[in-house]
Structure formats: structure tokens, C-alpha cells
Scaffold this motif. Sequence first.
Motif, short mmCIF file in Angstrom:
data_model
loop_
_atom_site.label_atom_id
_atom_site.label_comp_id
_atom_site.label_asym_id
_atom_site.label_seq_id
_atom_site.Cartn_x
_atom_site.Cartn_y
_atom_site.Cartn_z
N GLU A 78 -41.21 -24.58 -9.67
CA GLU A 78 -40.73 -23.78 -10.79
C GLU A 78 -41.85 -23.53 -11.79
OE1 GLU A 78 -38.31 -21.65 -13.47
OE2 GLU A 78 -38.27 -22.00 -11.30
N GLN A 79 -42.69 -24.53 -12.00
CA GLN A 79 -43.83 -24.37 -12.91
C GLN A 79 -44.77 -23.29 -12.40
OE1 GLN A 79 -44.12 -26.03 -15.81
NE2 GLN A 79 -46.00 -24.93 -16.36
N ALA A 80 -45.06 -23.31 -11.11
CA ALA A 80 -45.95 -22.31 -10.52
C ALA A 80 -45.34 -20.91 -10.62
CB ALA A 80 -46.22 -22.66 -9.06
N ARG A 81 -44.03 -20.82 -10.45
CA ARG A 81 -43.37 -19.52 -10.57
C ARG A 81 -43.50 -18.97 -11.98
NH1 ARG A 81 -38.87 -16.95 -12.24
NH2 ARG A 81 -38.18 -18.78 -13.41
N ARG A 82 -43.30 -19.82 -12.97
CA ARG A 82 -43.38 -19.35 -14.35
C ARG A 82 -44.81 -18.98 -14.73
NH1 ARG A 82 -39.11 -22.85 -18.00
NH2 ARG A 82 -37.47 -23.00 -16.42
N PHE A 83 -45.77 -19.75 -14.23
CA PHE A 83 -47.17 -19.43 -14.52
C PHE A 83 -47.53 -18.06 -13.96
CE2 PHE A 83 -51.75 -19.50 -14.08
CZ PHE A 83 -52.17 -20.14 -15.23
N ALA A 84 -47.14 -17.82 -12.71
CA ALA A 84 -47.45 -16.53 -12.08
C ALA A 84 -46.74 -15.38 -12.78
CB ALA A 84 -47.04 -16.58 -10.60
N LEU A 85 -45.53 -15.61 -13.24
CA LEU A 85 -44.76 -14.57 -13.92
C LEU A 85 -45.43 -14.16 -15.22
CD1 LEU A 85 -42.03 -13.05 -13.51
CD2 LEU A 85 -41.00 -14.76 -15.01
N TYR A 86 -45.86 -15.13 -16.02
CA TYR A 86 -46.49 -14.80 -17.29
C TYR A 86 -47.89 -14.22 -17.07
CZ TYR A 86 -47.36 -15.00 -22.29
OH TYR A 86 -47.63 -14.65 -23.60
N GLU A 87 -48.56 -14.72 -16.05
CA GLU A 87 -49.88 -14.18 -15.70
C GLU A 87 -49.76 -12.70 -15.31
OE1 GLU A 87 -53.52 -16.22 -13.36
OE2 GLU A 87 -51.79 -15.74 -12.12
N ASP A 88 -48.73 -12.37 -14.54
CA ASP A 88 -48.51 -10.98 -14.15
C ASP A 88 -48.23 -10.11 -15.37
OD1 ASP A 88 -48.86 -11.55 -11.49
OD2 ASP A 88 -46.71 -11.66 -11.03
N ARG A 89 -47.50 -10.65 -16.34
CA ARG A 89 -47.21 -9.90 -17.56
C ARG A 89 -48.49 -9.60 -18.33
NH1 ARG A 89 -43.47 -12.17 -22.54
NH2 ARG A 89 -44.32 -10.80 -24.14
N LEU A 90 -49.37 -10.59 -18.44
CA LEU A 90 -50.63 -10.38 -19.15
C LEU A 90 -51.54 -9.43 -18.39
CD1 LEU A 90 -51.43 -14.00 -20.41
CD2 LEU A 90 -50.52 -12.08 -21.72
N ARG A 91 -51.53 -9.55 -17.08
CA ARG A 91 -52.35 -8.64 -16.25
C ARG A 91 -51.89 -7.20 -16.45
NH1 ARG A 91 -51.38 -10.91 -11.85
NH2 ARG A 91 -53.18 -12.30 -11.69
N ALA A 92 -50.60 -7.00 -16.54
CA ALA A 92 -50.06 -5.65 -16.75
C ALA A 92 -50.44 -5.09 -18.12
CB ALA A 92 -48.54 -5.67 -16.60
N SER A 93 -50.74 -6.00 -19.07
CA SER A 93 -51.13 -5.56 -20.41
C SER A 93 -52.60 -5.17 -20.48
CB SER A 93 -50.83 -6.65 -21.43
OG SER A 93 -51.76 -7.72 -21.31
N THR A 105 -52.82 -17.27 -20.24
CA THR A 105 -51.54 -17.70 -19.67
C THR A 105 -51.22 -19.12 -20.08
OG1 THR A 105 -51.84 -16.24 -17.75
CG2 THR A 105 -50.23 -18.01 -17.53
N SER A 106 -52.24 -19.98 -20.10
CA SER A 106 -52.00 -21.39 -20.39
C SER A 106 -51.62 -21.65 -21.84
CB SER A 106 -53.24 -22.22 -20.04
OG SER A 106 -54.28 -22.03 -20.99
N ALA A 107 -51.71 -20.64 -22.70
CA ALA A 107 -51.25 -20.80 -24.07
C ALA A 107 -49.74 -21.02 -24.11
CB ALA A 107 -51.63 -19.58 -24.91
N PHE A 108 -49.04 -20.50 -23.09
CA PHE A 108 -47.58 -20.63 -23.07
C PHE A 108 -47.01 -21.22 -21.80
CE2 PHE A 108 -48.28 -17.19 -26.21
CZ PHE A 108 -47.70 -17.82 -27.30
N VAL A 109 -47.79 -21.23 -20.71
CA VAL A 109 -47.32 -21.83 -19.46
C VAL A 109 -48.47 -22.64 -18.87
CG1 VAL A 109 -46.19 -21.45 -17.25
CG2 VAL A 109 -45.92 -19.76 -19.07
N SER A 110 -48.25 -23.92 -18.69
CA SER A 110 -49.33 -24.79 -18.21
C SER A 110 -49.65 -24.55 -16.74
CB SER A 110 -48.91 -26.26 -18.38
OG SER A 110 -49.85 -27.12 -17.77
N PRO A 111 -50.93 -24.64 -16.37
CA PRO A 111 -51.27 -24.70 -14.94
C PRO A 111 -50.52 -25.87 -14.31
CG PRO A 111 -53.25 -24.38 -16.27
CD PRO A 111 -52.13 -24.69 -17.22
N VAL A 112 -50.03 -25.66 -13.11
CA VAL A 112 -49.12 -26.63 -12.51
C VAL A 112 -49.75 -28.01 -12.33
CG1 VAL A 112 -49.69 -25.97 -10.13
CG2 VAL A 112 -47.45 -26.96 -10.65
N GLU A 113 -51.06 -28.07 -12.08
CA GLU A 113 -51.68 -29.35 -11.78
C GLU A 113 -51.75 -30.29 -12.99
OE1 GLU A 113 -55.02 -26.34 -12.57
OE2 GLU A 113 -53.10 -26.40 -11.49
#
Length: 220
Positions: A78-93, A105-113
Motif C-alpha cells: 500500500e505504501q508503494a502504491r501511494r508513493f507511485a500515485l503521488y509521484e505520477d501526480r507530480l510528474r503530470a504537473s 514526492t517524499s515530502a508527503f509519501v515516504s519511500p517504502v524502504e
Amino acid sequence: MILLSDPRVSDTPVADCGEPLADIATCPAIALDPRERDEAGAYGRVRTGVLERLSSASERLPAGVGLLVIEGHRSPAEQARRFALYEDRLRASGITDPAELRRRTSAFVSPVEVAPHCAGAAVDLTLVDRDGVELDMGGAVNGHRTGDERWCPFDAPGLSPSARDNRNLLAGCLREEGFVNYPSEWWHWSYGDRYWALMTGAPAAVYGPIQVLSAGSCDH
């Protein structure tokens, strides 16, 4: 501000103490928001030591004010899913540089590791009155999901006096129990994870990633 993507966080060693996850619902002093719990209730769990500190923190609040936990443990998937989702949002911006994308991305969603939630060490929480109504905190929990990043940092400028007072009230009771805040998210507090160890100068994290396998069993 040190972000969770900082190499100093991942370089922090882990000496897991072996504490299991505990269900927050077993602590009557703490309210648990059911909206983000999965079917197994995993979002409503934290390490036993974290739950004990949350209970003690709640006792430091004035009469008529309580803690409302939105989310605790989160699975690595679930953490990886949320990271990818927010990363995609920033990439689209328009952010395309890989290093900057990871940092932002890590400002709001931590890298899973290194994710504190995956270690059962973190909680997203707020304050409520005796009727369970959330107090004015100057912005919603997980406000980054709705584009309200302006109000997410703990020290966000422009907060009303009541919101500032309530954030300080939350911070006061949690810091007394050893929790540290992730400054870009006023609602995110953790104890025992890598970020906590780095910020407090502890020699190692006492909680590493923990995966719920089935009811009542965990794997470190």
C-alpha cells in the motif's frame, strides 16, 4: 527540513526490538477513524510501545479533548502504491527530473524502504472534542491529496490563532511521550523508526518494516 528521501534516513541502522502490532481499538482512551481501515483492520494497528505512548499522550490533554487516529500501520504494498500515485501526480504537473521527483514526492509519501507507517511506528492523527468533532487544525489530515499542500506543514504561515493553538496542543502531548513530527505533515508523528532515530540522535531505529501475515501474526 530533512525529508524521508534523504540518504541519512536510509543509512540509519535498525535494531528491531521485536514488539508486535497492537490494535488501537483495544485502547479506550483513543478514538479510531474507521474510514481508512482495510478489512483486516491493519490501518488501526501500531507497535505495542507506540500504543502505550499514545495512551499516555492522551492523558496529557485537557478534559474534553481527545486523540483521533486516522491511520497507523500500512503494508509495504500500500505504501508503494501511494508513493507511485503521488509521484505520477507530480510528474503530470511537469516535474520530470528523477531525483527532484523522488524528493518532492517524499515530502508527503515516504519511500517504502524507510516508511515509518510500514514499521508500525507512525500514526496520522488529530484532535477531537468530547462529541468526536475534529478541532480546527488549519487544514485537513492528508490535505496534499486535495491540493491543499499550503496548510500541511506544521508551521504553515497564515494559520488562525485557534489552529495554531490546537497544533501546539497536539505537539505538546506527543513530544512529551517521545514522538517526532514530520514537518511537512502536521498530522504525522512517529516513534522508534529510522526518521525518529535520526532526528533524536538514537543509535538505531527500534522498529523496522513489519508485515501482517494473518490475524495475530506478523513478520519483521
